[in-house]
Write a protein that holds these residues in place. Structure first.
Motif, short mmCIF file in Angstrom:
data_model
loop_
_atom_site.label_atom_id
_atom_site.label_comp_id
_atom_site.label_asym_id
_atom_site.label_seq_id
_atom_site.Cartn_x
_atom_site.Cartn_y
_atom_site.Cartn_z
N PRO A 69 -23.64 3.58 36.85
CA PRO A 69 -22.37 3.46 37.57
C PRO A 69 -22.53 3.85 39.03
O PRO A 69 -23.18 4.84 39.35
N ASN A 70 -21.99 3.05 39.90
CA ASN A 70 -22.02 3.28 41.35
C ASN A 70 -23.43 3.30 41.93
O ASN A 70 -23.62 3.77 43.04
N GLU A 71 -24.44 2.87 41.17
CA GLU A 71 -25.81 2.88 41.66
C GLU A 71 -26.36 1.49 41.90
O GLU A 71 -27.37 1.36 42.58
N ILE A 72 -25.77 0.47 41.32
CA ILE A 72 -26.29 -0.87 41.50
C ILE A 72 -25.25 -1.75 42.17
O ILE A 72 -24.06 -1.47 42.15
N GLY A 73 -25.73 -2.81 42.79
CA GLY A 73 -24.85 -3.78 43.41
C GLY A 73 -25.39 -5.17 43.16
O GLY A 73 -26.58 -5.35 42.89
N ILE A 74 -24.54 -6.14 43.26
CA ILE A 74 -24.92 -7.52 43.06
C ILE A 74 -25.21 -8.13 44.42
O ILE A 74 -24.34 -8.14 45.30
N ALA A 75 -26.43 -8.61 44.60
CA ALA A 75 -26.79 -9.28 45.84
C ALA A 75 -26.22 -10.69 45.80
O ALA A 75 -26.51 -11.46 44.88
N PHE A 76 -25.39 -11.00 46.79
CA PHE A 76 -24.68 -12.28 46.79
C PHE A 76 -25.07 -13.08 48.01
O PHE A 76 -24.97 -12.61 49.14
N SER A 77 -25.57 -14.30 47.76
CA SER A 77 -25.95 -15.15 48.89
C SER A 77 -25.38 -16.55 48.79
O SER A 77 -25.53 -17.33 49.73
N TYR A 95 -17.79 -2.38 40.08
CA TYR A 95 -19.03 -3.00 40.53
C TYR A 95 -18.95 -3.24 42.03
O TYR A 95 -17.88 -3.25 42.61
N ARG A 96 -20.14 -3.40 42.64
CA ARG A 96 -20.24 -3.66 44.08
C ARG A 96 -20.95 -4.99 44.29
O ARG A 96 -21.83 -5.36 43.52
N VAL A 97 -20.59 -5.66 45.37
CA VAL A 97 -21.24 -6.90 45.76
C VAL A 97 -21.62 -6.76 47.22
O VAL A 97 -20.81 -6.30 48.03
N VAL A 116 -14.55 -16.06 47.19
CA VAL A 116 -14.98 -15.13 46.13
C VAL A 116 -14.23 -13.81 46.27
O VAL A 116 -13.76 -13.26 45.27
N GLU A 117 -14.12 -13.30 47.50
CA GLU A 117 -13.37 -12.05 47.70
C GLU A 117 -11.93 -12.19 47.23
O GLU A 117 -11.40 -11.31 46.54
N LYS A 118 -11.31 -13.30 47.57
CA LYS A 118 -9.90 -13.50 47.19
C LYS A 118 -9.77 -13.70 45.68
O LYS A 118 -8.90 -13.09 45.05
N GLU A 125 -19.67 -6.25 50.63
CA GLU A 125 -20.23 -5.36 51.65
C GLU A 125 -21.28 -6.15 52.43
O GLU A 125 -22.27 -6.58 51.87
N TYR A 126 -21.03 -6.35 53.72
CA TYR A 126 -21.94 -7.15 54.55
C TYR A 126 -22.92 -6.25 55.29
O TYR A 126 -22.55 -5.20 55.80
N THR A 127 -24.16 -6.69 55.32
CA THR A 127 -25.22 -6.01 56.05
C THR A 127 -25.75 -6.99 57.08
O THR A 127 -25.92 -8.17 56.79
#
Length: 156
Positions: A69-77, A95-97, A116-118, A125-127
């Motif tokens: 929990p709170n340790e993984i995120g989904i890489a979205f491209s 979950y995080r994306v 997708v956000e909507k 989360e953008y990097t």
């Protein structure tokens, strides 16, 4: 990959608290001895088992989100990653994306991010790459050098 968990992780409640008879025939609860050292999980072996068994992807996602929990995120491209977001959303677990915005994405990609956000009610989360490093790379190698080097310098 092996990840250590707490010393009593994996110990069933029945083993963790064992009833014993007290002096007057009353029942008391005594804490069972914890295993020595941390409990290890072999995630490679677990992945192999899931692959061999044809595990349900939803069950795999649920396991990952519960285990970390709170340790993984989904890489979205892009569109191919929506399925992961869908499975995470169906889990009803947090979950995080995240996405890497290189500043060179197609307008359709940005539109998909917004959709997708909507649709899922999330914030991606953008990097962004370091502007100074990108400037130096472009000035040294040109705007399209990453096509020639197989993305080795820009995506390290």
């Amino acid at each position: 990959l092996r990840v250590a968990r707490g010393a009593t992780a994996g110990v069933s409640p029945r083993r963790a608290f064992a009833p014993v008879r007290a002096a007057r025939g009353r029942c008391a609860v005594r804490r069972a001895a914890a295993p020595v050292g941390p409990v290890m999980t072999d995630y490679d072996a677990l992945g192999d088992k899931w692959a061999a068994d044809g595990a349900d992807p939803q069950e795999v996602m649920n396991f990952a989100l519960k285990e970390f929990p709170n340790e993984i995120g989904i890489a979205f491209s892009g569109a191919e990653d929506v399925v992961l977001v869908e499975y995470a959303h169906r889990s009803k677990l947090p979950y995080r994306v995240f996405a890497l915005d290189t500043g060179r994405l197609h307008p359709e990609t940005y539109k998909l991010y917004a959709e997708v956000e909507k649709h899922y009610g999330i914030r991606i989360e953008y990097t962004f790459p370091d502007a100074g490093e990108v400037t130096a790379l472009v000035n040294e190698k040109g705007l399209f050098s990453f096509y020639e080097d197989g993305h080795q310098e820009c995506c390290r």
